[in-house]
Design a protein around this motif. Sequence first.
Motif, PDB file in Angstrom:
ATOM      1  N   LEU A   1      -6.429  12.432  -4.940  1.00 41.68           N
ATOM      2  CA  LEU A   1      -7.649  13.169  -4.635  1.00 41.68           C
ATOM      3  C   LEU A   1      -7.442  14.680  -4.731  1.00 41.68           C
ATOM      4  O   LEU A   1      -8.370  15.420  -5.080  1.00 41.68           O
ATOM      5  N   ALA A   2      -6.227  15.117  -4.421  1.00 35.10           N
ATOM      6  CA  ALA A   2      -5.915  16.548  -4.480  1.00 35.10           C
ATOM      7  C   ALA A   2      -5.638  17.027  -5.900  1.00 35.10           C
ATOM      8  O   ALA A   2      -5.410  18.216  -6.120  1.00 35.10           O
ATOM      9  N   GLY A   3      -5.654  16.111  -6.864  1.00 32.26           N
ATOM     10  CA  GLY A   3      -5.403  16.477  -8.251  1.00 32.26           C
ATOM     11  C   GLY A   3      -3.947  16.442  -8.658  1.00 32.26           C
ATOM     12  O   GLY A   3      -3.609  16.814  -9.785  1.00 32.26           O
TER      13      GLY A   3
ATOM     14  N   LEU B   1       0.860  -1.180   0.000  1.00 37.96           N
ATOM     15  CA  LEU B   1       0.000   0.000   0.000  1.00 37.96           C
ATOM     16  C   LEU B   1       0.900   1.235   0.000  1.00 37.96           C
ATOM     17  O   LEU B   1       1.749   1.388   0.885  1.00 37.96           O
ATOM     18  N   VAL B   2       0.733   2.094  -0.987  1.00 34.37           N
ATOM     19  CA  VAL B   2       1.602   3.265  -1.139  1.00 34.37           C
ATOM     20  C   VAL B   2       1.029   4.415  -0.308  1.00 34.37           C
ATOM     21  O   VAL B   2       0.061   5.081  -0.704  1.00 34.37           O
ATOM     22  N   ASP B   3       1.623   4.654   0.830  1.00 33.71           N
ATOM     23  CA  ASP B   3       1.138   5.697   1.734  1.00 33.71           C
ATOM     24  C   ASP B   3       1.215   7.081   1.088  1.00 33.71           C
ATOM     25  O   ASP B   3       2.239   7.441   0.494  1.00 33.71           O
ATOM     26  N   GLY B   4       0.147   7.822   1.219  1.00 33.50           N
ATOM     27  CA  GLY B   4       0.121   9.206   0.749  1.00 33.50           C
ATOM     28  C   GLY B   4      -0.245   9.381  -0.703  1.00 33.50           C
ATOM     29  O   GLY B   4      -0.602  10.496  -1.126  1.00 33.50           O
ATOM     30  N   ALA B   5      -0.192   8.326  -1.505  1.00 30.97           N
ATOM     31  CA  ALA B   5      -0.443   8.473  -2.940  1.00 30.97           C
ATOM     32  C   ALA B   5      -1.912   8.768  -3.238  1.00 30.97           C
ATOM     33  O   ALA B   5      -2.224   9.569  -4.122  1.00 30.97           O
ATOM     34  N   TRP B   6      -2.816   8.118  -2.518  1.00 29.85           N
ATOM     35  CA  TRP B   6      -4.237   8.347  -2.756  1.00 29.85           C
ATOM     36  C   TRP B   6      -4.628   9.775  -2.426  1.00 29.85           C
ATOM     37  O   TRP B   6      -5.432  10.401  -3.140  1.00 29.85           O
ATOM     38  N   GLU B   7      -4.055  10.314  -1.363  1.00 31.50           N
ATOM     39  CA  GLU B   7      -4.345  11.694  -0.990  1.00 31.50           C
ATOM     40  C   GLU B   7      -3.886  12.662  -2.083  1.00 31.50           C
ATOM     41  O   GLU B   7      -4.581  13.644  -2.389  1.00 31.50           O
TER      42      GLU B   7
ATOM     43  N   ARG C   1      -1.707  14.287  -9.872  1.00 37.09           N
ATOM     44  CA  ARG C   1      -1.532  12.972 -10.471  1.00 37.09           C
ATOM     45  C   ARG C   1      -0.053  12.624 -10.624  1.00 37.09           C
ATOM     46  O   ARG C   1       0.347  11.480 -10.416  1.00 37.09           O
ATOM     47  N   GLU C   2       0.763  13.604 -11.003  1.00 39.72           N
ATOM     48  CA  GLU C   2       2.188  13.342 -11.170  1.00 39.72           C
ATOM     49  C   GLU C   2       2.829  12.943  -9.853  1.00 39.72           C
ATOM     50  O   GLU C   2       3.659  12.027  -9.799  1.00 39.72           O
ATOM     51  N   GLY C   3       2.461  13.627  -8.774  1.00 38.59           N
ATOM     52  CA  GLY C   3       3.005  13.272  -7.468  1.00 38.59           C
ATOM     53  C   GLY C   3       2.579  11.884  -7.045  1.00 38.59           C
ATOM     54  O   GLY C   3       3.377  11.117  -6.483  1.00 38.59           O
ATOM     55  N   CYS C   4       1.332  11.541  -7.332  1.00 39.64           N
ATOM     56  CA  CYS C   4       0.830  10.200  -7.021  1.00 39.64           C
ATOM     57  C   CYS C   4       1.617   9.143  -7.774  1.00 39.64           C
ATOM     58  O   CYS C   4       2.073   8.148  -7.188  1.00 39.64           O
ATOM     59  N   LEU C   5       1.805   9.356  -9.073  1.00 39.86           N
ATOM     60  CA  LEU C   5       2.525   8.372  -9.888  1.00 39.86           C
ATOM     61  C   LEU C   5       3.981   8.252  -9.464  1.00 39.86           C
ATOM     62  O   LEU C   5       4.563   7.160  -9.512  1.00 39.86           O
TER      63      LEU C   5
END
Length: 221
Positions: A151-153, A142-148, A155-159
């Motif tokens: 949700l915040a828009g 589970l990648v901590d912080g990626a879903w947040e 996408r690059e940070g999530c990826l």
Amino acid sequence: MIALLHTSPVHVPVFDALRDRDHPGTELRHVVDEALLERALAEGPGAVADRVAEIVAGAAADGARGVLCTCSTLGATAEAAGAALGVPVLRVDRPMAAEAARAGRVVVVATLRGTLEPTVALIREEARRAGREDAVAIRTVLVDGAWELFLAGDREGCLALVAAAVDAVGDADAIVLAQASTAGAADRVATAVPVLSSPRTGLRAAVTAGASVPPVPPLSR
């Protein structure tokens, strides 16, 4: 025409681009309902079964040859609705899971805890189907912080977080990106382990299946 059920609008341009590249001439009809995932996470997928069935029936009434559910959390619910209504429904991650089931050590990576269990269950189902149930070992990340960030828009940070988590995986024969929304992380990794994502193979399977069946008879909504 193939209908796609999404729980986020970010999927629309991704699948349109895949259609333009791999399946020109195919009509995609997008249905986006963000509330489905929110409620499913809060109350369980069964809480949205009626709404999912309504969407599937509506797609059939509009002339869809099939429905592709792009939300891994709701995949089993969508397939069950299709079976009950007699409408071809495919979850986007099933072809990916079938490929993962051919590996030995599989690591499932997700940004949302609620996605892990359905994805693991699907891989185990495909492993049983292939007679490899005892040959496949699955663990999850589970990648901590990626879903947040998603949700915040951001996408690059999530990826970027997902890609870093993938590169940190050891002792694996295949790494599964459980969510269609994280497929872009596969282009950012350095690992030599095969990284599997669902959008391209899922759409290909849906288009192939749709081409092999007659138009779905209209259903009352």
